[in-house]
Design a protein around this motif. Structure first.
Motif, PDB file in Angstrom:
ATOM      1  N   ALA A  21      45.310  45.841  34.648  1.00 36.41           N
ATOM      2  CA  ALA A  21      44.805  44.505  34.940  1.00 36.41           C
ATOM      3  C   ALA A  21      43.417  44.648  35.560  1.00 36.41           C
ATOM      4  O   ALA A  21      43.268  45.221  36.636  1.00 36.41           O
ATOM      5  N   ARG A  22      42.411  44.150  34.867  1.00 39.33           N
ATOM      6  CA  ARG A  22      41.036  44.196  35.368  1.00 39.33           C
ATOM      7  C   ARG A  22      40.781  42.914  36.147  1.00 39.33           C
ATOM      8  O   ARG A  22      40.666  41.838  35.576  1.00 39.33           O
ATOM      9  N   ARG A  23      40.725  43.052  37.472  1.00 42.74           N
ATOM     10  CA  ARG A  23      40.540  41.902  38.351  1.00 42.74           C
ATOM     11  C   ARG A  23      39.040  41.744  38.634  1.00 42.74           C
ATOM     12  O   ARG A  23      38.461  42.483  39.414  1.00 42.74           O
ATOM     13  N   LEU A  24      38.431  40.802  37.995  1.00 41.72           N
ATOM     14  CA  LEU A  24      36.987  40.647  38.073  1.00 41.72           C
ATOM     15  C   LEU A  24      36.585  40.001  39.392  1.00 41.72           C
ATOM     16  O   LEU A  24      37.196  39.040  39.841  1.00 41.72           O
ATOM     17  N   ASP A  25      35.556  40.564  40.003  1.00 39.53           N
ATOM     18  CA  ASP A  25      35.155  40.180  41.350  1.00 39.53           C
ATOM     19  C   ASP A  25      33.701  39.708  41.342  1.00 39.53           C
ATOM     20  O   ASP A  25      32.803  40.436  40.916  1.00 39.53           O
ATOM     21  N   CYS A  56      44.406  35.892  32.893  1.00 45.88           N
ATOM     22  CA  CYS A  56      44.764  34.923  33.933  1.00 45.88           C
ATOM     23  C   CYS A  56      43.485  34.304  34.480  1.00 45.88           C
ATOM     24  O   CYS A  56      42.532  35.028  34.794  1.00 45.88           O
ATOM     25  N   ASP A  57      43.466  32.980  34.577  1.00 43.55           N
ATOM     26  CA  ASP A  57      42.324  32.276  35.172  1.00 43.55           C
ATOM     27  C   ASP A  57      42.824  31.252  36.192  1.00 43.55           C
ATOM     28  O   ASP A  57      42.371  30.120  36.250  1.00 43.55           O
ATOM     29  N   GLU A  58      43.758  31.709  37.027  1.00 45.06           N
ATOM     30  CA  GLU A  58      44.463  30.833  37.959  1.00 45.06           C
ATOM     31  C   GLU A  58      44.005  31.079  39.402  1.00 45.06           C
ATOM     32  O   GLU A  58      43.756  32.221  39.799  1.00 45.06           O
ATOM     33  N   LYS A  59      43.867  30.009  40.158  1.00 42.30           N
ATOM     34  CA  LYS A  59      43.531  30.069  41.597  1.00 42.30           C
ATOM     35  C   LYS A  59      42.272  30.899  41.870  1.00 42.30           C
ATOM     36  O   LYS A  59      42.216  31.709  42.794  1.00 42.30           O
ATOM     37  N   GLY A  60      41.282  30.695  41.035  1.00 40.76           N
ATOM     38  CA  GLY A  60      40.007  31.385  41.232  1.00 40.76           C
ATOM     39  C   GLY A  60      39.973  32.812  40.749  1.00 40.76           C
ATOM     40  O   GLY A  60      38.941  33.487  40.862  1.00 40.76           O
ATOM     41  N   GLU A  61      41.089  33.314  40.220  1.00 41.80           N
ATOM     42  CA  GLU A  61      41.141  34.687  39.714  1.00 41.80           C
ATOM     43  C   GLU A  61      40.726  34.725  38.238  1.00 41.80           C
ATOM     44  O   GLU A  61      41.066  33.830  37.468  1.00 41.80           O
ATOM     45  N   ASN A  62      40.001  35.774  37.863  1.00 39.13           N
ATOM     46  CA  ASN A  62      39.709  36.071  36.466  1.00 39.13           C
ATOM     47  C   ASN A  62      40.201  37.482  36.191  1.00 39.13           C
ATOM     48  O   ASN A  62      39.624  38.464  36.676  1.00 39.13           O
ATOM     49  N   ASP A 104      31.644  33.718  35.164  1.00 45.19           N
ATOM     50  CA  ASP A 104      32.636  33.199  34.226  1.00 45.19           C
ATOM     51  C   ASP A 104      32.260  33.496  32.786  1.00 45.19           C
ATOM     52  O   ASP A 104      33.121  33.747  31.939  1.00 45.19           O
ATOM     53  N   ILE A 105      30.960  33.485  32.494  1.00 44.40           N
ATOM     54  CA  ILE A 105      30.524  33.674  31.107  1.00 44.40           C
ATOM     55  C   ILE A 105      30.944  35.034  30.559  1.00 44.40           C
ATOM     56  O   ILE A 105      31.349  35.157  29.399  1.00 44.40           O
ATOM     57  N   GLU A 106      30.895  36.082  31.411  1.00 40.94           N
ATOM     58  CA  GLU A 106      31.311  37.414  30.956  1.00 40.94           C
ATOM     59  C   GLU A 106      32.826  37.480  30.753  1.00 40.94           C
ATOM     60  O   GLU A 106      33.315  38.099  29.806  1.00 40.94           O
ATOM     61  N   PHE A 107      33.552  36.837  31.657  1.00 43.42           N
ATOM     62  CA  PHE A 107      35.014  36.824  31.542  1.00 43.42           C
ATOM     63  C   PHE A 107      35.445  36.165  30.236  1.00 43.42           C
ATOM     64  O   PHE A 107      36.230  36.733  29.463  1.00 43.42           O
ATOM     65  N   TRP A 108      34.918  34.980  29.968  1.00 45.15           N
ATOM     66  CA  TRP A 108      35.340  34.261  28.766  1.00 45.15           C
ATOM     67  C   TRP A 108      34.805  34.919  27.499  1.00 45.15           C
ATOM     68  O   TRP A 108      35.444  34.834  26.439  1.00 45.15           O
TER      69      TRP A 108
END
Length: 305
Positions: A55-59, A92-98, A66-70
């Motif tokens: 799981a890569r948790r983006l920080d 997962c894009d829940e509660k501010g997490e990407n 957001d643009i890189e995540f999507w």
């Protein structure tokens, strides 16, 4: 036909499920600290089967947007059926997490073995390049009406599966473009990894699909020579071009790799790699043309001894 939104909804994973499999993002589950945040390992019940995932948790503090995540989620979701692309389980894009959830490949990235002629011999290296080329061909040709420019192809974004075959990852910077405008340059800064970035991006003020061919050419020379793209303040691309043009490639190839090479295979492979590094992008080969040359080199290597 399913919409893109519907398809993405089907692979969205609840945050609680990710917390469960990573022990609430425990430090003991971190296997890597990446450019965009921590990478956690865990086991997930996926379609009735327990599989090992990362799981890569983006920080955001590492520059994540957001643009890189999507961009990564969108790209990987389109190619989930292709063997040469890293297998995405969900996001997962829940509660501010990407968070991006992928299969775990325990052999890690190709970069770990560039200088190791025993773990990856010449036969394996040439076979790997053919498979990577198939992956690049997929992102450039398989979408109806569009194609993907990866923008960060390097030996660290190529993962190796259990059979030591490559999986292209690192789609954070990827962009989608219309095939009808394939040869146009898209306005873009020179994003990517030092040593692999196409110098034509700065010259022409943007990227096109041949920018990925340049980056892949650097990977080809890494595998051929057993050296890193950027080392001791030297660019392998410049070094390889100089030695190729002067007929002295042997001087920069690891001796254990050189001794394994069939001479005709070497000529074919080095010519293909060199063609990728042409300063004028229009002189670089299309991916399917390159694919044929690498397959030829692979056949000559396997059948040449």
């Amino acid at each position: 036909m399913e919409s893109a939104i519907t398809k993405l909804a089907q692979i969205r994973i609840p945050l609680q499920k990710i917390l469960d499999v990573t022990n609430n993002f425990s430090g003991n589950n971190i296997i890597m600290k990446g450019d965009f945040g921590n990478v956690y390992i865990g086991k997930l019940d996926h379609e009735g089967k327990m599989i090992e995932i990362v799981a890569r948790r983006l920080d955001r503090k590492y520059g994540h947007r957001d643009i890189e995540f999507w961009a990564e989620v969108s790209s990987l979701s389109r190619f989930m059926w292709i063997d040469e692309i890293v297998a995405m389980i969900g996001f997962c894009d829940e509660k501010g997490e990407n968070i991006v959830i992928n299969h775990h490949y325990p052999n890690g990235s190709l970069s770990r073995y560039i200088k190791d002629p025993l773990t990856l011999d010449v036969d394996q290296r040439f076979a790997i390049t053919v498979a990577i080329c198939r992956g690049i061909s997929s992102i450039q040709t398989e979408l109806e009406g569009d194609y993907i420019i990866h923008r960060n192809i390097n030996s660290s974004t190529i993962l190796l599966d259990d059979d030591w075959m490559p999986r292209l990852s690192g789609f954070d910077y990827s962009i989608k473009h219309s095939k009808e405008r394939r040869n146009l340059v898209l306005n873009s800064e020179a994003i990517g990894t030092q040593g692999y970035i196409d110098p034509a991006i700065e010259k022409y003020g943007g990227v096109n699909y041949k920018s990925d061919i340049y980056s892949f050419g650097v990977v080809l020379f890494e595998l051929l020579c057993g050296g890193n793209a950027f080392e001791e303040n030297k660019l392998l691309a410049s070094l390889a071009k100089y030695h190729y043009e002067n007929g002295t490639m042997k001087d920069i190839i690891h001796p254990d790799l050189w001794n394994q090479m069939n001479p005709e295979s070497f000529k074919c492979f080095s010519k293909a790699a060199y063609s990728c590094l042409q300063e004028d992008p229009t002189l670089r080969p299309d991916v399917d043309e390159l694919w044929l040359q690498l397959e030829k080199a692979d056949r000559l290597q396997v059948g040449g001894f």
